[in-house]
Design a protein around this motif. Structure first.
Motif, PDB file in Angstrom:
ATOM      1  N   MET A   1       0.914  -1.064  -0.084  1.00 39.27           N
ATOM      2  CA  MET A   1       0.068  -0.011   0.058  1.00 39.27           C
ATOM      3  C   MET A   1       0.873   1.336  -0.016  1.00 39.27           C
ATOM      4  O   MET A   1       0.587   2.422  -0.594  1.00 39.27           O
ATOM      5  CB  MET A   1      -0.966  -0.205   1.340  1.00 39.27           C
ATOM      6  N   VAL A   2       2.090   1.202   0.676  1.00 35.64           N
ATOM      7  CA  VAL A   2       2.879   2.218   0.752  1.00 35.64           C
ATOM      8  C   VAL A   2       3.463   2.696  -0.588  1.00 35.64           C
ATOM      9  O   VAL A   2       3.616   3.707  -1.037  1.00 35.64           O
ATOM     10  CB  VAL A   2       3.953   2.165   1.810  1.00 35.64           C
ATOM     11  N   GLN A   3       3.568   1.467  -1.566  1.00 34.61           N
ATOM     12  CA  GLN A   3       4.328   1.647  -2.687  1.00 34.61           C
ATOM     13  C   GLN A   3       3.332   2.259  -3.540  1.00 34.61           C
ATOM     14  O   GLN A   3       3.617   3.147  -4.519  1.00 34.61           O
ATOM     15  CB  GLN A   3       4.946   0.553  -3.460  1.00 34.61           C
ATOM     16  N   LEU A   4       2.011   1.813  -3.575  1.00 35.96           N
ATOM     17  CA  LEU A   4       1.064   2.515  -4.201  1.00 35.96           C
ATOM     18  C   LEU A   4       0.761   3.975  -3.967  1.00 35.96           C
ATOM     19  O   LEU A   4       0.953   4.873  -4.993  1.00 35.96           O
ATOM     20  CB  LEU A   4      -0.351   1.758  -3.816  1.00 35.96           C
ATOM     21  N   LEU A   5       0.875   4.290  -2.828  1.00 38.08           N
ATOM     22  CA  LEU A   5       0.875   5.631  -2.409  1.00 38.08           C
ATOM     23  C   LEU A   5       1.817   6.388  -3.061  1.00 38.08           C
ATOM     24  O   LEU A   5       1.661   7.706  -3.191  1.00 38.08           O
ATOM     25  CB  LEU A   5       0.759   5.915  -0.879  1.00 38.08           C
ATOM     26  N   CYS A   6       3.261   6.158  -2.876  1.00 38.50           N
ATOM     27  CA  CYS A   6       4.509   6.497  -3.385  1.00 38.50           C
ATOM     28  C   CYS A   6       3.986   7.071  -5.052  1.00 38.50           C
ATOM     29  O   CYS A   6       4.409   7.998  -5.346  1.00 38.50           O
ATOM     30  CB  CYS A   6       5.720   5.753  -3.272  1.00 38.50           C
ATOM     31  N   VAL A   7       3.777   5.935  -5.754  1.00 38.48           N
ATOM     32  CA  VAL A   7       3.390   6.095  -7.169  1.00 38.48           C
ATOM     33  C   VAL A   7       2.224   7.076  -7.449  1.00 38.48           C
ATOM     34  O   VAL A   7       2.517   7.925  -8.147  1.00 38.48           O
ATOM     35  CB  VAL A   7       3.116   4.775  -7.920  1.00 38.48           C
ATOM     36  N   PHE A   8       1.422   7.232  -6.512  1.00 37.74           N
ATOM     37  CA  PHE A   8       0.248   8.067  -6.900  1.00 37.74           C
ATOM     38  C   PHE A   8       0.691   9.460  -6.336  1.00 37.74           C
ATOM     39  O   PHE A   8       0.475  10.324  -7.428  1.00 37.74           O
ATOM     40  CB  PHE A   8      -0.791   7.535  -5.787  1.00 37.74           C
ATOM     41  N   VAL A   9       1.194   9.679  -5.391  1.00 38.36           N
ATOM     42  CA  VAL A   9       1.506  10.867  -5.021  1.00 38.36           C
ATOM     43  C   VAL A   9       2.835  11.580  -6.119  1.00 38.36           C
ATOM     44  O   VAL A   9       2.730  12.836  -6.527  1.00 38.36           O
ATOM     45  CB  VAL A   9       2.082  11.220  -3.519  1.00 38.36           C
ATOM     46  N   GLY A  10       3.815  10.868  -6.371  1.00 38.56           N
ATOM     47  CA  GLY A  10       4.802  11.097  -7.342  1.00 38.56           C
ATOM     48  C   GLY A  10       4.222  11.470  -8.883  1.00 38.56           C
ATOM     49  O   GLY A  10       4.559  12.559  -9.323  1.00 38.56           O
ATOM     50  N   GLY A  11       3.376  10.585  -9.054  1.00 33.72           N
ATOM     51  CA  GLY A  11       2.471  10.917 -10.549  1.00 33.72           C
ATOM     52  C   GLY A  11       2.136  12.148 -10.317  1.00 33.72           C
ATOM     53  O   GLY A  11       1.961  12.738 -11.593  1.00 33.72           O
ATOM     54  N   GLY A  12       1.362  12.444  -9.320  1.00 34.66           N
ATOM     55  CA  GLY A  12       0.505  13.882  -9.348  1.00 34.66           C
ATOM     56  C   GLY A  12       1.576  14.950  -9.547  1.00 34.66           C
ATOM     57  O   GLY A  12       1.251  15.916 -10.139  1.00 34.66           O
ATOM     58  N   LEU A  13       2.658  14.865  -8.795  1.00 34.36           N
ATOM     59  CA  LEU A  13       3.614  15.853  -8.681  1.00 34.36           C
ATOM     60  C   LEU A  13       4.410  16.016  -9.963  1.00 34.36           C
ATOM     61  O   LEU A  13       4.662  17.067 -10.560  1.00 34.36           O
ATOM     62  CB  LEU A  13       4.741  15.635  -7.658  1.00 34.36           C
ATOM     63  N   GLY A  14       4.630  14.912 -10.541  1.00 35.36           N
ATOM     64  CA  GLY A  14       5.098  14.647 -12.042  1.00 35.36           C
ATOM     65  C   GLY A  14       4.287  15.421 -12.910  1.00 35.36           C
ATOM     66  O   GLY A  14       4.504  16.205 -13.950  1.00 35.36           O
ATOM     67  N   ALA A  15       2.887  15.231 -12.955  1.00 35.63           N
ATOM     68  CA  ALA A  15       2.121  15.796 -13.934  1.00 35.63           C
ATOM     69  C   ALA A  15       1.938  17.398 -13.619  1.00 35.63           C
ATOM     70  O   ALA A  15       1.876  17.994 -14.621  1.00 35.63           O
ATOM     71  CB  ALA A  15       0.687  15.147 -13.736  1.00 35.63           C
ATOM     72  N   LEU A  16       1.846  17.871 -12.592  1.00 35.07           N
ATOM     73  CA  LEU A  16       2.088  19.268 -12.214  1.00 35.07           C
ATOM     74  C   LEU A  16       3.267  19.946 -12.911  1.00 35.07           C
ATOM     75  O   LEU A  16       3.175  21.118 -13.202  1.00 35.07           O
ATOM     76  CB  LEU A  16       1.852  19.655 -10.647  1.00 35.07           C
ATOM     77  N   LEU A  17       4.188  19.161 -12.660  1.00 33.95           N
ATOM     78  CA  LEU A  17       5.632  19.791 -13.353  1.00 33.95           C
ATOM     79  C   LEU A  17       5.438  19.902 -14.719  1.00 33.95           C
ATOM     80  O   LEU A  17       5.853  20.877 -15.259  1.00 33.95           O
ATOM     81  CB  LEU A  17       6.737  18.912 -12.711  1.00 33.95           C
ATOM     82  N   ARG A  18       4.888  18.764 -15.402  1.00 30.92           N
ATOM     83  CA  ARG A  18       5.110  18.624 -16.854  1.00 30.92           C
ATOM     84  C   ARG A  18       3.799  20.112 -17.206  1.00 30.92           C
ATOM     85  O   ARG A  18       4.357  20.685 -18.224  1.00 30.92           O
ATOM     86  CB  ARG A  18       4.061  17.516 -17.012  1.00 30.92           C
ATOM     87  N   TRP A  19       2.688  20.129 -16.529  1.00 29.15           N
ATOM     88  CA  TRP A  19       1.955  21.162 -16.908  1.00 29.15           C
ATOM     89  C   TRP A  19       2.731  22.709 -16.937  1.00 29.15           C
ATOM     90  O   TRP A  19       2.581  23.477 -17.551  1.00 29.15           O
ATOM     91  CB  TRP A  19       0.705  21.181 -15.905  1.00 29.15           C
ATOM     92  N   TRP A  20       3.422  22.962 -15.953  1.00 28.07           N
ATOM     93  CA  TRP A  20       3.858  24.031 -15.399  1.00 28.07           C
ATOM     94  C   TRP A  20       5.010  24.516 -16.388  1.00 28.07           C
ATOM     95  O   TRP A  20       5.140  25.494 -17.018  1.00 28.07           O
ATOM     96  CB  TRP A  20       4.430  24.143 -13.758  1.00 28.07           C
ATOM     97  N   ILE A  21       6.057  23.182 -16.418  1.00 27.32           N
ATOM     98  CA  ILE A  21       7.218  23.547 -17.227  1.00 27.32           C
ATOM     99  C   ILE A  21       6.752  23.665 -18.950  1.00 27.32           C
ATOM    100  O   ILE A  21       7.171  24.585 -19.712  1.00 27.32           O
ATOM    101  CB  ILE A  21       8.209  22.424 -17.087  1.00 27.32           C
TER     102      ILE A  21
END
Length: 131
Positions: A1-21
């Protein structure tokens, strides 16, 4: 469950970075060519390659599976899936699987272009059904 949360949170941050950059680049150089997407794809590939090398068994740093999944699968994957494709292709080539690596490149480009065309066509077709 922790790994799932890590991918989920990281993916959201990555998507925000993609949008911003990509938006930041587009504002500065215009949108007549997808420079923002190109910058995101190239920088994502640089970062995923760096992290893969850094965390490799022969690399300089050790990281838990959760940290690797957060950064590589989550942040980089959310930032650009092109980075995952490029890393997997590099791994095939480094393993001497030249045919598989080249097939991955060719199939990815051709099938993804066909896929986006088909999806676009289906979207337009669906709109005609509503009319």
């Amino acid at each position: 469950m922790v790994q799932l949360l890590c991918v989920f949170v990281g993916g959201g941050l990555g998507a925000l970075l993609r949008w911003w950059i990509s938006g930041w680049v587009a504002e500065r150089v215009g949108e007549t060519f997808p420079w923002g997407t190109l910058v995101v794809n190239v920088t994502g590939c640089i970062v995923v390659g760096f992290l893969a090398g850094l965390f490799a068994p022969e690399g300089r740093w050790w990281a838990t599976p959760e940290v690797r999944q957060f950064l590589i699968l989550g942040v980089c994957g959310g930032y650009t899936t092109f980075s995952s494709f490029s890393l997997q292709t590099l791994n095939l080539l480094q393993d001497g699987q030249w045919l598989a690596g080249l097939a991955n490149v060719g199939l990815s480009v051709v099938l993804c272009m066909v896929g986006v065309w088909l999806g676009h066509w289906l979207g337009l077709w669906t709109q005609t059904l509503r009319s």
